[in-house]
Design a protein around this motif. Structure first.
Motif, PDB file in Angstrom:
ATOM      1  N   ARG A 195       1.919  -1.630 -14.736  1.00  0.00           N
ATOM      2  CA  ARG A 195       0.647  -1.615 -14.018  1.00  0.00           C
ATOM      3  C   ARG A 195      -0.217  -2.801 -14.461  1.00  0.00           C
ATOM      4  O   ARG A 195      -0.032  -3.347 -15.535  1.00  0.00           O
ATOM      5  CB  ARG A 195      -0.093  -0.303 -14.253  1.00  0.00           C
ATOM      6  N   SER A 237       1.482   4.686  -1.204  1.00  0.00           N
ATOM      7  CA  SER A 237       0.633   5.698  -1.857  1.00  0.00           C
ATOM      8  C   SER A 237      -0.658   5.087  -2.390  1.00  0.00           C
ATOM      9  O   SER A 237      -1.148   5.428  -3.460  1.00  0.00           O
ATOM     10  CB  SER A 237       1.407   6.365  -3.003  1.00  0.00           C
ATOM     11  N   GLY A 238      -1.199   4.148  -1.607  1.00  0.00           N
ATOM     12  CA  GLY A 238      -2.462   3.534  -1.999  1.00  0.00           C
ATOM     13  C   GLY A 238      -2.321   2.379  -2.963  1.00  0.00           C
ATOM     14  O   GLY A 238      -3.319   1.753  -3.313  1.00  0.00           O
ATOM     15  N   GLU A 239      -1.110   2.082  -3.414  1.00  0.00           N
ATOM     16  CA  GLU A 239      -0.899   0.986  -4.357  1.00  0.00           C
ATOM     17  C   GLU A 239       0.004  -0.066  -3.726  1.00  0.00           C
ATOM     18  O   GLU A 239       0.941   0.259  -2.993  1.00  0.00           O
ATOM     19  CB  GLU A 239      -0.241   1.490  -5.648  1.00  0.00           C
ATOM     20  N   ARG A 240      -0.280  -1.316  -4.024  1.00  0.00           N
ATOM     21  CA  ARG A 240       0.572  -2.418  -3.591  1.00  0.00           C
ATOM     22  C   ARG A 240       1.674  -2.597  -4.633  1.00  0.00           C
ATOM     23  O   ARG A 240       1.407  -2.983  -5.776  1.00  0.00           O
ATOM     24  CB  ARG A 240      -0.246  -3.686  -3.429  1.00  0.00           C
ATOM     25  N   ASP A 276      -0.543  -4.135  -7.421  1.00  0.00           N
ATOM     26  CA  ASP A 276      -1.045  -3.187  -8.415  1.00  0.00           C
ATOM     27  C   ASP A 276       0.023  -2.750  -9.405  1.00  0.00           C
ATOM     28  O   ASP A 276      -0.287  -2.384 -10.542  1.00  0.00           O
ATOM     29  CB  ASP A 276      -1.578  -1.928  -7.713  1.00  0.00           C
ATOM     30  N   ALA A 299       0.805  -1.227   0.000  1.00  0.00           N
ATOM     31  CA  ALA A 299       0.000   0.000   0.000  1.00  0.00           C
ATOM     32  C   ALA A 299       0.833   1.269   0.000  1.00  0.00           C
ATOM     33  O   ALA A 299       0.571   2.207   0.745  1.00  0.00           O
ATOM     34  CB  ALA A 299      -0.960  -0.008   1.189  1.00  0.00           C
TER      35      ALA A 299
END
Length: 277
Positions: free
Chosen positions: A200, A147-150, A189, A145
């Motif tokens: 991505r 910045s909100g991304e895995r 992600d 996670a």
């Protein structure tokens, strides 16, 4: 497969990837390295963590790492011990005194990590994933996670611009299959690979890579029915349209497939020749 391309990155520059993560691309372009090895700088509370310092013969690259990190390097992570990733470790460690981090069993005699990791080990807020196949000591690093991304630093196991070579004895095709399946069971992600641009929605490419290898193995098995053949003859038949600079690597992939098939009782060696069982 839907591989990615990018403009040639600026040499010696610190390229923003996402908050807290930067990339410096070593000047070692080639058919196996794309524009060069990606060195990642991760900003942490304890200082900058460097992942994969690059090749030994690019002194300007080490200078760029020192310049963009301010020399405040907390540790040096090594994804695997191929020369284009680990070669610059001695120079960077001499300049900074930072400890090295890598898989518990190094694949080369002249690198022994100060901090040894196994599958599932934690370091610098990340989790290490042992992903052999391309190299026996290959690690990916998962950053949950960010910045909100895995985010997964996928090194050379999965790259955005090409498939990876699997060259025995360090490379193992059965391990490579298993490591791809391991990543398919995850929900990352974004992959940040050892060469090439960020990737991505990576699972689609991982799935295609696994399917591609399975189809390749089926083609080898079909060819062996007309055998026996040596690895060159099989490569020449199956990779006839390949760039000549990559044919030797393709032959190593063929050998890796054959060794996997031998272990599974699907192929057998007769000297330099191989035949179906």
């Amino acid at each position: 497969m839907p591989f990615l391309t990018e403009p040639e990155p600026e040499r010696g520059a610190s390229l923003a990837v996402m908050p807290g993560i930067r990339r410096i691309v070593a000047n070692n372009p080639g058919p196996m390295t794309y524009f060069g090895t990606n060195t990642y700088l991760l900003d942490t509370a304890d200082g900058v963590v460097v992942l994969d310092p690059g090749p030994a013969d690019d002194h300007q690259h080490v200078g760029a790492i020192l310049r963009h990190s301010g020399g405040q390097i907390a540790m040096i992570l090594v994804s695997h011990t191929h020369h284009d990733h680990v070669g610059a470790v001695p120079a960077l460690q001499q300049a900074t005194g930072a400890p090295t981090v890598g898989f518990r069993n190094s694949a080369i005699a002249d690198f022994d990590a100060d901090v040894k990791l196994d599958h599932g080990g934690s370091i610098a807020g990340m989790v290490a994933l042992h992903t052999p196949g391309h190299a026996s000591d290959h690690l990916c690093f998962a950053l949950p996670a960010a910045s909100g991304e895995r985010v997964l630093f996928s090194a050379d196991h999965v790259m955005s611009w090409s498939t990876s070579i699997v060259s025995p004895p360090g490379g193992d095709m059965a391990d490579y299959f298993a490591s791809l399946k391991l990543l398919l069971d995850r929900d990352d992600d974004l992959y940040l690979p050892g060469h090439g641009p960020p990737l991505r929605e990576p699972r689609a490419l991982v799935r295609e890579m696994l399917t591609h290898r399975m189809i390749r193995e089926q083609a080898i098995a079909k060819k062996l029915k007309d055998g026996p053949f040596d690895t060159f003859a099989i490569m020449d038949a199956l990779y006839s349209q390949l760039n000549p600079r990559l044919r030797k690597a393709a032959e190593r992939n063929v050998l890796a497939h054959l060794l996997k098939m031998e272990a599974e009782g699907k192929a057998v060696r007769e000297g330099e020749l191989w035949r179906a069982v």
